[in-house]
Motif scaffolding. Structure first.
Motif, short mmCIF file in Angstrom:
data_model
loop_
_atom_site.label_atom_id
_atom_site.label_comp_id
_atom_site.label_asym_id
_atom_site.label_seq_id
_atom_site.Cartn_x
_atom_site.Cartn_y
_atom_site.Cartn_z
N ALA A 91 13.20 -33.41 47.33
CA ALA A 91 12.62 -34.52 46.57
C ALA A 91 13.43 -34.69 45.29
O ALA A 91 13.17 -34.07 44.27
N VAL A 92 14.44 -35.53 45.37
CA VAL A 92 15.39 -35.71 44.26
C VAL A 92 14.95 -36.87 43.37
O VAL A 92 14.19 -37.74 43.79
N PRO A 93 15.44 -36.91 42.12
CA PRO A 93 15.08 -38.03 41.23
C PRO A 93 15.77 -39.33 41.64
O PRO A 93 16.77 -39.33 42.37
N LYS A 94 15.23 -40.43 41.13
CA LYS A 94 15.76 -41.75 41.45
C LYS A 94 17.24 -41.87 41.11
O LYS A 94 18.01 -42.47 41.86
N SER A 95 17.64 -41.30 39.99
CA SER A 95 19.05 -41.39 39.57
C SER A 95 19.99 -40.81 40.63
O SER A 95 21.08 -41.32 40.85
N GLN A 96 19.56 -39.75 41.28
CA GLN A 96 20.39 -39.13 42.31
C GLN A 96 20.49 -40.03 43.54
O GLN A 96 21.55 -40.14 44.16
N LEU A 97 19.39 -40.70 43.89
CA LEU A 97 19.44 -41.64 45.02
C LEU A 97 20.30 -42.85 44.69
O LEU A 97 21.04 -43.33 45.54
N GLU A 98 20.21 -43.32 43.46
CA GLU A 98 21.04 -44.46 43.06
C GLU A 98 22.52 -44.10 43.06
O GLU A 98 23.37 -44.92 43.45
N ALA A 99 22.85 -42.89 42.66
CA ALA A 99 24.24 -42.44 42.70
C ALA A 99 24.73 -42.39 44.15
O ALA A 99 25.89 -42.74 44.44
N LEU A 100 23.85 -41.98 45.06
CA LEU A 100 24.18 -41.94 46.48
C LEU A 100 24.49 -43.36 46.98
O LEU A 100 25.51 -43.60 47.63
N LEU A 159 9.20 -43.41 45.79
CA LEU A 159 10.57 -43.65 45.33
C LEU A 159 11.38 -44.37 46.42
O LEU A 159 12.15 -45.28 46.13
N ILE A 160 11.17 -43.98 47.66
CA ILE A 160 11.85 -44.63 48.79
C ILE A 160 11.44 -46.11 48.84
O ILE A 160 12.27 -47.00 49.03
N ASP A 161 10.15 -46.39 48.63
CA ASP A 161 9.66 -47.77 48.59
C ASP A 161 10.32 -48.56 47.46
O ASP A 161 10.73 -49.71 47.64
N THR A 162 10.43 -47.93 46.29
CA THR A 162 11.05 -48.59 45.13
C THR A 162 12.51 -48.92 45.40
O THR A 162 12.98 -50.03 45.11
N ILE A 163 13.23 -47.97 45.97
CA ILE A 163 14.65 -48.19 46.32
C ILE A 163 14.76 -49.35 47.31
O ILE A 163 15.64 -50.21 47.18
N ALA A 164 13.87 -49.39 48.29
CA ALA A 164 13.89 -50.47 49.29
C ALA A 164 13.71 -51.83 48.62
O ALA A 164 14.38 -52.81 48.99
N GLN A 165 12.83 -51.90 47.63
CA GLN A 165 12.58 -53.17 46.94
C GLN A 165 13.76 -53.55 46.04
O GLN A 165 14.20 -54.69 46.04
N GLU A 166 14.26 -52.58 45.28
CA GLU A 166 15.33 -52.87 44.32
C GLU A 166 16.66 -53.21 44.98
O GLU A 166 17.46 -53.95 44.42
N TYR A 167 16.90 -52.67 46.16
CA TYR A 167 18.18 -52.89 46.85
C TYR A 167 18.02 -53.76 48.10
O TYR A 167 18.89 -53.77 48.97
N ASP A 168 16.92 -54.50 48.18
CA ASP A 168 16.66 -55.37 49.32
C ASP A 168 17.83 -56.34 49.51
O ASP A 168 18.25 -57.01 48.57
N GLY A 169 18.34 -56.39 50.73
CA GLY A 169 19.47 -57.27 51.02
C GLY A 169 20.83 -56.61 50.84
O GLY A 169 21.82 -57.07 51.38
N LYS A 170 20.87 -55.53 50.06
CA LYS A 170 22.12 -54.81 49.83
C LYS A 170 22.18 -53.52 50.64
O LYS A 170 23.25 -53.11 51.08
N VAL A 171 21.02 -52.88 50.79
CA VAL A 171 20.91 -51.62 51.51
C VAL A 171 19.65 -51.66 52.36
O VAL A 171 18.60 -52.08 51.88
N LYS A 172 19.76 -51.24 53.62
CA LYS A 172 18.59 -51.11 54.49
C LYS A 172 18.01 -49.72 54.25
O LYS A 172 18.75 -48.75 54.16
#
Length: 109
Positions: free
Chosen positions: A95-104, A43-56
């Motif tokens: 280990a939270v769901p993706k929706s919770q990380l996206e809200a963060l 999930l951390i890898d997915t977040i890194a890919q989806e938010y590349d350039g916006k969030v490190k």
């Protein structure tokens, strides 16, 4: 680490890579022996890919880098802390769901 977009933060590079970053930073505090940490890693890898350039996105191995987790009161892992402009914006534990990380992340964008 599976994705080249996920940085390895250490006690030595934390200030330069996280606190002085010009974009928000998600930091995953983890350890090799932590099963929930392994579960959330894709999930951390997915977040890194989806938010590349916006969030490190990066990880701190708490066993190899004890100073940073101690400074930020990390008591359980995985702990994910969102930094913006060198300050803690919010954090989640477990280990939270993706929706919770996206809200963060939305709190910083």
């Amino acid at each position: 680490m599976a994705s080249e977009l996920v940085f390895a933060f250490t006690d030595a590079n934390f200030e330069a890579e996280v606190l002085q970053s010009n974009i928000p930073v998600i930091v995953d505090f983890w350890a090799t022996w932590c099963a929930p940490c392994k579960a959330i890693a894709p999930l951390i890898d997915t977040i890194a890919q989806e938010y590349d350039g916006k969030v490190k996105v990066g990880k701190v191995n708490v066993d190899d880098n004890p100073n940073i987790p101690s400074k930020y009161g990390v008591r359980g892992i995985p702990t994910i802390i969102l930094f913006k402009d060198g300050k803690v914006v919010d954090q989640v534990v477990g280990a939270v769901p993706k929706s919770q990380l996206e809200a963060l992340i939305k709190k910083a964008l």
